[in-house]
Write a protein that holds these residues in place. Structure first.
Motif, mmCIF file in Angstrom:
data_model
loop_
_atom_site.group_PDB
_atom_site.id
_atom_site.type_symbol
_atom_site.label_atom_id
_atom_site.label_comp_id
_atom_site.label_asym_id
_atom_site.label_seq_id
_atom_site.Cartn_x
_atom_site.Cartn_y
_atom_site.Cartn_z
ATOM 1 N N PHE A 57 -30.355 2.357 16.666
ATOM 2 C CA PHE A 57 -31.728 2.346 16.169
ATOM 3 C C PHE A 57 -31.788 2.616 14.669
ATOM 4 O O PHE A 57 -32.489 1.925 13.934
ATOM 5 N N VAL A 58 -31.039 3.599 14.197
ATOM 6 C CA VAL A 58 -31.044 3.919 12.757
ATOM 7 C C VAL A 58 -30.433 2.768 11.960
ATOM 8 O O VAL A 58 -30.969 2.367 10.924
ATOM 9 N N SER A 61 -32.867 -0.067 11.908
ATOM 10 C CA SER A 61 -34.013 0.253 11.052
ATOM 11 C C SER A 61 -33.663 0.101 9.580
ATOM 12 O O SER A 61 -34.452 -0.425 8.791
ATOM 13 N N LEU A 62 -32.473 0.539 9.208
ATOM 14 C CA LEU A 62 -32.065 0.426 7.807
ATOM 15 C C LEU A 62 -31.805 -1.017 7.407
ATOM 16 O O LEU A 62 -32.010 -1.390 6.257
ATOM 17 N N GLY A 64 -33.409 -3.498 8.795
ATOM 18 C CA GLY A 64 -34.669 -4.208 8.952
ATOM 19 C C GLY A 64 -34.651 -5.229 10.070
ATOM 20 O O GLY A 64 -35.354 -6.221 10.012
ATOM 21 N N VAL A 66 -35.040 -4.318 13.483
ATOM 22 C CA VAL A 66 -35.560 -3.748 14.725
ATOM 23 C C VAL A 66 -36.850 -4.463 15.088
ATOM 24 O O VAL A 66 -37.825 -4.449 14.348
ATOM 25 N N TYR A 67 -36.835 -5.138 16.219
ATOM 26 C CA TYR A 67 -38.005 -5.826 16.724
ATOM 27 C C TYR A 67 -38.490 -5.111 17.977
ATOM 28 O O TYR A 67 -37.826 -4.228 18.503
ATOM 29 N N GLN A 71 -36.237 -2.662 20.686
ATOM 30 C CA GLN A 71 -36.595 -1.291 21.035
ATOM 31 C C GLN A 71 -36.756 -1.141 22.542
ATOM 32 O O GLN A 71 -36.393 -0.115 23.104
#
Length: 87
Positions: A57-58, A61-62, A64, A66-67, A71
């Motif tokens: 997840f991290v 997220s970093l 860009g 993550v949809y 999730q």
């Protein structure tokens, strides 16, 4: 979580981010990051399912990437990992 697990998680996140800067495969409208997939597998083995979900997840997220669907997969994987651990 123990300090050793947190250290592993931080190192894996750093490896995924740096590796993804150099190796990415454009596939239509998306990009594939093979280093991130490799790191996710290593994280699942070294820090367990909860740590692997946090790393993925991290990292996502970093980067860009993550949809909503990604999730949802994290939540289901975590749920199944917890159910399997109770057996």
């Amino acid at each position: 979580m123990r300090i050793q697990q947190l250290t592993w998680m931080a190192m894996l996140i750093a490896i995924a981010i740096i590796g993804s800067l150099f190796i990415s495969i454009p596939t239509g409208v998306a990009r594939a990051y093979p280093v991130q997939h490799m790191v996710n597998v290593i994280a699942a083995v070294t820090v367990g399912p909860i740590g692997a979900v946090l790393v993925a997840f991290v990292t996502g997220s970093l980067l860009g990437v993550v949809y909503v669907f990604v999730q949802e997969k994290f939540r289901f994987r975590l749920l199944f990992a917890k159910m399997k651990a109770k057996e």
